[in-house]
Design an enzyme around this catalytic site. Structure first.
Site, PDB file in Angstrom:
ATOM      1  N   TYR A  94     -14.811   1.368   9.149  1.00  0.00           N
ATOM      2  CA  TYR A  94     -13.372   1.613   9.284  1.00  0.00           C
ATOM      3  C   TYR A  94     -12.955   1.455  10.748  1.00  0.00           C
ATOM      4  O   TYR A  94     -11.993   0.747  11.065  1.00  0.00           O
ATOM      5  CB  TYR A  94     -13.071   3.026   8.787  1.00  0.00           C
ATOM      6  CG  TYR A  94     -11.649   3.497   8.986  1.00  0.00           C
ATOM      7  CD1 TYR A  94     -10.582   2.856   8.380  1.00  0.00           C
ATOM      8  CD2 TYR A  94     -11.382   4.627   9.775  1.00  0.00           C
ATOM      9  CE1 TYR A  94      -9.274   3.309   8.560  1.00  0.00           C
ATOM     10  CE2 TYR A  94     -10.088   5.087   9.948  1.00  0.00           C
ATOM     11  CZ  TYR A  94      -9.043   4.419   9.344  1.00  0.00           C
ATOM     12  OH  TYR A  94      -7.763   4.878   9.519  1.00  0.00           O
ATOM     13  N   ASN A 131      -2.015  -7.015  -4.847  1.00  0.00           N
ATOM     14  CA  ASN A 131      -3.262  -6.759  -4.143  1.00  0.00           C
ATOM     15  C   ASN A 131      -3.200  -7.601  -2.874  1.00  0.00           C
ATOM     16  O   ASN A 131      -3.011  -8.817  -2.951  1.00  0.00           O
ATOM     17  CB  ASN A 131      -4.441  -7.198  -5.035  1.00  0.00           C
ATOM     18  CG  ASN A 131      -5.782  -6.993  -4.348  1.00  0.00           C
ATOM     19  OD1 ASN A 131      -5.862  -6.845  -3.128  1.00  0.00           O
ATOM     20  ND2 ASN A 131      -6.841  -7.012  -5.140  1.00  0.00           N
ATOM     21  N   GLY A 151       0.853  -1.192   0.000  1.00  0.00           N
ATOM     22  CA  GLY A 151       0.000   0.000   0.000  1.00  0.00           C
ATOM     23  C   GLY A 151       0.887   1.240   0.000  1.00  0.00           C
ATOM     24  O   GLY A 151       0.612   2.223   0.690  1.00  0.00           O
TER      25      GLY A 151
END
Ligand code: AKB
Length: 318
Positions: A143, A53, A9
């Protein structure tokens, strides 16, 4: 032993700066950046990059096998505002991405793992002021509860598998090198762009919404400091509170006016992010981080605002 560091990421708001900081320390070739999207120039030009990914276990396995990382930073996540639009995807990425990485770190005997949590783990019944490390936590965003569950997984992998996993509950992060990633605290970045470009900004949070924030320099320094600390000094294996600076949109606007006297702020009537902000702490007690690994904030509001305006002015060629 020289480190081999994998950052998953790497293209996001934190990754863009963390990869460069790690490459400056360990050498470009020692830090493998990876993301699902094309890398930004600074990352592409300074060391290896791999497409991956975090939900694709096979590719991820291949990355661990090829690079045998001694440290892994997992930064891929969906943040609070976007998470409410895509709740199932946010849960899947934030949770299964983490479990995939924890499993591979155990299998490949990775020495250390870093995973970011957030002040979003707190909820409406958590104390709002000087929120302690341990208290009621009832996050009501996907989240927030994916981060809270993730913290439990981190502590569990440390207890059951001896994995040296470390984490910080970041406040809203303010930076100018990369765009913010769809969070509730993003207003505190947008405001600088708009102040410089148009002289006005409409805040999606109300004038008196107080939230804890931190300049990225401090966040990167905290992350490296935590990762450098001897394992026996790490008393928290879920995630460390980190406080930063607490301010409202009104206070931030006043600070910007010190530099740009014509700047004017207005406020949106209604925005779904307001409810998220209202459920979060206003300030955070980070004394455990200070005690365990000597954490100390360097950027207060005036210093942060001055740096943001100076750097963005250059970036935007103003
Ligand atoms: C968000 O606003 O979602 C993030 C965070 C506080 O974790 N910046």
């Amino acid at each position: 032993m020289s480190e081999k560091i994998l950052v998953i990421g790497a293209n996001g708001q934190i990754g863009t700066e963390l990869v460069i900081a790690l490459r400056n320390r360990h050498g470009g070739q020692q830090v493998i950046a990876s993301d699902i999207n094309n890398p930004v120039e600074a990352i592409k030009d300074s060391g290896p990059f791999e497409f991956a990914n975090v939900l694709d276990k096979e590719t991820l396995y291949g990355l661990f096998q090829k690079h045998q990382p001694t440290q892994v930073y997992l930064l891929a996540a969906i943040l609070s505002a976007v998470g409410e639009q895509k709740p199932k995807l946010a849960w899947d990425l934030n949770m299964n991405g983490l479990i995939n990485v924890l499993d591979l770190a155990v299998e490949f005997k990775t020495s250390k793992v870093f995973w970011p949590s957030s002040i979003a783990v707190f909820g409406p019944h958590s104390p709002k002021q000087n929120t302690p490390q341990y208290c009621i936590m009832d996050p009501n965003t996907v989240y927030g509860f994916s981060k809270l569950a993730g913290e439990r997984w981190c502590e569990y992998y440390h207890a059951k598998h001896g994995l040296d996993v470390r984490s910080i509950r970041y406040p809203g992060l303010i930076s100018w090198k990369a765009a913010p990633g769809g969070g509730t605290t993003d207003y505190a970045i947008h405001i600088f762009y708009e102040a410089l470009k148009t002289g006005t900004y409409q805040s999606f949070l109300s004038a008196d919404t107080m939230l804890p924030m931190m300049y990225m320099e401090d966040a990167i320094r905290a992350t490296l400091q935590l990762m450098d600390a001897p394992a026996e000094q790490i008393s928290i294996r879920s995630s460390y509170n980190l406080g930063g600076i607490s301010f409202t949109p009104e206070t931030l606007a006043r600070e910007i006016k010190q530099h740009l006297p014509e700047f004017a702020i207005s406020y949106a009537d209604q925005d779904s992010r307001q409810a998220i902000a209202d459920s979060w702490p206003q300030s955070i007690d980070d004394s455990q981080a200070a005690q365990d690994w000597n954490w100390k904030l360097e950027y207060d509001l005036p210093r942060m605002a001055a740096e943001m305006l100076k750097n963005l002015k250059n970036t935007l060629n103003l």
